[in-house]
Structure formats: structure tokens, C-alpha cells
Design a protein around this motif. Sequence first.
Motif, PDB file in Angstrom:
ATOM      1  N   ASP A 245       0.871  -1.176   0.000  1.00  0.00           N
ATOM      2  CA  ASP A 245       0.000   0.000   0.000  1.00  0.00           C
ATOM      3  C   ASP A 245       0.909   1.228   0.000  1.00  0.00           C
ATOM      4  N   ASP A 247       0.617   4.113  -1.664  1.00  0.00           N
ATOM      5  CA  ASP A 247       0.026   5.418  -1.933  1.00  0.00           C
ATOM      6  C   ASP A 247       0.337   6.367  -0.774  1.00  0.00           C
ATOM      7  N   ASN A 251      -6.281   8.637   0.234  1.00  0.00           N
ATOM      8  CA  ASN A 251      -7.251   8.885  -0.837  1.00  0.00           C
ATOM      9  C   ASN A 251      -8.167   7.678  -1.044  1.00  0.00           C
ATOM     10  N   ILE A 255      -7.236   4.175  -4.649  1.00  0.00           N
ATOM     11  CA  ILE A 255      -5.820   3.838  -4.479  1.00  0.00           C
ATOM     12  C   ILE A 255      -5.484   2.608  -5.312  1.00  0.00           C
ATOM     13  N   LYS A 256      -4.175   2.383  -5.484  1.00  0.00           N
ATOM     14  CA  LYS A 256      -3.684   1.182  -6.148  1.00  0.00           C
ATOM     15  C   LYS A 256      -2.531   0.614  -5.329  1.00  0.00           C
ATOM     16  N   TRP A 297       1.178   5.959   3.556  1.00  0.00           N
ATOM     17  CA  TRP A 297       0.629   7.273   3.913  1.00  0.00           C
ATOM     18  C   TRP A 297       0.617   7.480   5.422  1.00  0.00           C
ATOM     19  N   ILE A 350      -0.752  -0.850  -9.336  1.00  0.00           N
ATOM     20  CA  ILE A 350       0.068   0.180  -9.962  1.00  0.00           C
ATOM     21  C   ILE A 350       0.740  -0.376 -11.213  1.00  0.00           C
TER      22      ILE A 350
END
Length: 692
Positions: A245, A247, A251, A255-256, A297, A350
Motif C-alpha cells: 500500500d 500510496d 485517498n 488507491i492502487k 501514507w 500500480i
Amino acid sequence: MKSGFTGLLIAFAFIACNDADKSASKNALAENRPAPCNSSSKITTITPDDVYDLSGYAHISRVSPYNLFDENYFDPKDRFATEFPKTSPHPKKGINLYFKDGGSRIVVDLRAPHKLSNITLYDRSKQSDSVFIYTGTMRNWKLKAAFSTKGDPAGWGWRNISIQDSTQYVMFRFSSPEADITEAIMYGCPLATLPPPAPAEYTGPRLEPKMMKEFLGVNCYQGTDIRWMKPFYYSRVYTSISRIDVDNVDNWPNIKYFITPHGWWNNGTNDYVLYADSITRDVGNKVWYAYLGVPAWMEKKGLWNEDRPVTKIGMNPEDPMSYARHANMMWTMAACYGTTKVDTNLIRSIEPHRFSGRNIMTIYENGNETDAAWGGNKYCNPVSYFAQSTADYDGNEGRMGSTFGIKNADPNSNLMLAGFTSFDVDRLRVLQFLCNTLRDDKKFLWNGGIQYHYYSSNGKGDHPTDIFTSATAGITPEEDSLRQKMTKARNETYKLQPNVECILGEYGYDKSRTSKVSAPLVPGYNQSESQGLMLVRAINLIAFSGFDRYIIYWVKDDADENDPGLFITSGILRQTGNFQFSPYPAWFYINTFVHHLGNYIPEKIIKEQGDVWIYKYRNKVSPDSAAYFVYCPTRNGKKVNAFTLQTGGVSATEVSLKDKMPEGIITPLQISNGTVNINVSEAPKLILVKEK
């Protein structure tokens, strides 16, 4: 500490029962109702197995929540009594851990609905603080009483609380340990026949023992030369969530994920090169990822491994719906690596090259040592870990949607219990209780394995935090009574989940002499050789403990073997450069053990006292072959020469451990009158016997 009635109604994020559930419950209760409940009497059927502390302190603090009910023999109406209840249900340390977020909660399961009239409590508090009593269910609690303790020895005494409700469950919440209630005597009568209490010991069937070639595993990261991984059936691969994860923006849900945290795309083969592929396809062994920490994040905001991986900061960690992002990540990994192909358009990747159903992994460990006390106020109680797990398992029984939880991606995949820092069967019992009371299907969530961690050191205390603080060196597995401790934990685990494998997920020794878990030196052997001897001796004891698998800590060192850091020199390999590996003696000893005993299972402890200890293995594939594990269980240079070992059989071979020799030193032995003579030392030997 004075907290009054602030936050009187805890915001439990559990869904209330609907009317249909209540109606069905009433009908079932009517069908099983005993004689009419006309009078109220003291409830004396509560056992330790019926009491649960939702904070998870029982094993760590060695204080039982059953202390709230253990002095039930007192008569509150005896005005001439000179003795009063004394045992407190509260831990004496870890107050910031176990009383945070509204206080410590103790739930008692009366095993059947009861009509309650009142609860008489003994108040032994030295300071005033708040106590709350609830009836209902784990999904829907009703506050029935709230009061402040007296807080003065002059005011110690019995207090009667009217309840007047019908319930199977009662919860007591204490704002702090100052609210010291040393006994709670409940009065009422059952509305249904009580099932019998849990048996004291498990007497049912046990899982088949694993052959040694399927018993051993190793903790690792990606990047270890595969040729050194052959002895290890399972690889437990530490995997940071922040590598998946990735990102950096909060968001969700837009997300990707980076779906190959341990691999890369190869344009030449038009496929990924994955470490898990190498383990499963090239070596023929198995692998699982242990997912650690929080997304990128959250790391960017200063959060770390012990923080809860909720979707947004501030969400209730005891609400399964708070883990939607994490559960979707787990679904994604199971969709990619599991046995079932899904529509790759559903995979948020991604990378442009998405894949599904790669069929290389069916076990997913959703954390590591979530019970750890060293995280301070970041401590994860059993309710929070259950909430995350029910989301990770199947999206909280599908309530999150079809792309949440591993089971919704691959029905053949299972959760592995995030390894406990000790043999905390009390915490496991609470987790099972939560499965039974907070899931409609009552499923135990961690069928991939129940995992404990443990290390042998001279530290004192009941919990790893205390042990490692006071430890100065490691001790031998025999000095530590390792097998006995593990057998006790295995037997207690069988009582709770007899069909789930029990795994020692971490155990090992540092080579460094300054480490708190340094391998005890054996005279005549250096520190790396001594590490190898301790590991082989431990493997044998663990195999005879009843545990189903052992995952050695750790695979490789990146530092010199004299590095003083804890767990820095536990490796059985040394990486000295870019993909340059040198095996320590431990690798050769372990490989020798697995090479010769690969098809063998533990059969019998022949002798576990005196100067020579003897254990017998049986070849599962060729039952006419046996093996004896023989050694002196000390570390003072003990030797017993010309020892007579009763073996029977027609031929015998001695296998000795030797550095740089992957199969050890093999020596034929002469059998005379069913015995062989061998020289025994603190370095174990295998005696392989053909019985027919």
C-alpha cells in the motif's frame, strides 16, 4: 485517578441484534426452559473458563480476571465476618495499556440465560473511581449500573446492586485499577439448562505429527540464495505493508497497490520474477507473508508498526469496518497469489501486468506480535485484533463487499494468527470467545495456524518486555524446560482448537556474546558452532513437544557475528556482499538433521534425565527404520564414553554433526545383543537403526 462518569456509554461498534434475532432467541429459550424461576439464589457455576478480560492482560500480568468471582464462598450477610475477599482482578502493571480507551472490561459467560436479581460487590478500593455493569451481548450492551468506589479503607465493605434483567453475559468495566472490586457475587436463576463446564484436559484425537522435512521452517526476507533454503519447508517472509500500500495520499478508495513487493517484471520472460515462486516452484517448499506495520501514507504521518492499520486515522480500532482498506489489500494479495483466478480488472494494481490465481500461497499472517506491550499506548487489545481479522478474513462476513478479505478472493486461503510474544493461551481463549459471540457463523478465523514466539534467556519475569529487560544471556533449551513449557501450551491450545496447527513461529539464538539471547557456549566449540548445537537440540525438543511446526529465527545476518544488537546475529547464513552467502555451522547441522530424518516423526521419549538423554524417531515411509537422538543436555563439557544404547535391529549407523559437511560424518556401528556402544557428548548424535 478520578475519571467519574466521563464517557459513560462506550461506543462499541458492534451491530445490534435485529428483531428477528431476538424473536428466534426467545423461541429457542422457551424450548429449553427448565423449571420456573421463582426465587433468586447465589450463582455458583462460574469457572475460570467462563471469564474473559477483553484487554488481554491475564497471561502477561499473571492476574486472572476470574479473581472477580473466585471468593464466591463469602456470605455478604454475615455481619460477624472477620475475613473478606482480597483477590483483585486488576493487573498491577501496564495500566496505560489495559485501562486505556474507557477502562478494563471483564465479561462473564453464565453459559445459559439467567434471570438476574442483583449483584453484591466487595469494595476494597483505596481511591475512588468508576465501575460500570452491563448486561446483553457482545454486540449490544445495556448499562444497568454505574457507581464510584468508596476510595477509603474505612468504607470497605459489601455493596448491593439491583440488576433485574435476563441475560447470559455480564460485563464489568473499570475505569482504573483504583476501582478495586475484589468479589462480585451474582444472584438469580437459570432460564435454560447449563451445558457442562469445559473439561480440565483435552482427551480427544490429535493431529498427525509432521515428518521432519515438513516440520521445519525459517524466518526470512526476500533475496536469500535459494540453494540454502532447501531444509526449510516453510518460509515466513516479513513483508511491510508500506511496500504494498504505497500510496502516499490518504485517498481511499481511489488507491492502487504494488502487488509484487518481493519481485520484479522480466521483459525477457514476459513474467514476474518472484521470491515466492523460487521457494515454491524451484525448491518445492511453501511460503507465507507476515504483513507488518501500516501503509506508506500512515508512515509519512509518523505512525509505525504498532499503530493500527485503520482506513482513516481516528477510526474506532474495535470496529471491523474501520479496516476496509487493509481488508481490500488482503483480498488483493489472495487474489494474486492464491489458488483461485479472479477478474484482474478488479485488482487495483500500480503495475500494468496484473495476475491472479498464481497458486503459490494460501496462508496470510495479518500482523506480527500484536500483543506486544512495548508499544505503550499503541497496544492492540484482543477486540481490536479480532476486528481487523474478521475484516481480513472475509470482509466481516461479507458486510464490506465482495473484494474484501482473503476468503472472498480465494476460498482455499487461510489466515495465520499473528505470532504472540509468548505462550499466551489466555489471549487465544479471548479471541475464540470473540469469534463465537461477534460472528454469525462463529468461525475461528485463524485456521492457517496458531502461532507463538519464544526465546530462552536468563531474564526474569512473565512477559518478553520484563524478560528482555533483565536478561544478560541465553540459556540452553534444557535449562529453560523448553519442551515442558511448549507441551503445556500445546495441550491448552488443543482444548480450544483441536483441529488447528500449533506453530512456534520464532525461536533462535544470537552468536554474539553480548546479546540477551546469546547461544550458550559449549566447551570445545566456538560461538557459531555453539549456536548450531543449541538450535539442533531445540529442534528435537520442539518436535517432541506436540507442536506441529517450528520456524527458526533467523535466516541470514548482514552484520558481523560479534555485533552487540539483539537478534542481529541470529542468522544461520552470513551475507557478505551482493548475493554472496556463507553458511554458518548451524546450517550444516540443521541440514544434516533434516537430510537423515526427513521422513521421520517423533515416536517416544526414551530418557530425559541424568547425563544422557535419548529420543526415538520412526520412519513414516519405511516403518522398519528408527532413529535415536542422543546427547548430554548440559554445557559444561560433559562426556559419557562407551555408552550402551539399546537399539535392537540388524544394522546401525552413527551420524555426527560437522561444520562444512551437509550430511555430517557417517560411521557404521556394530550391533551386539541388540545394543551399540557410542561416545556421547553435548553435541547430539543420530543413531539410525534398521530394525528388520
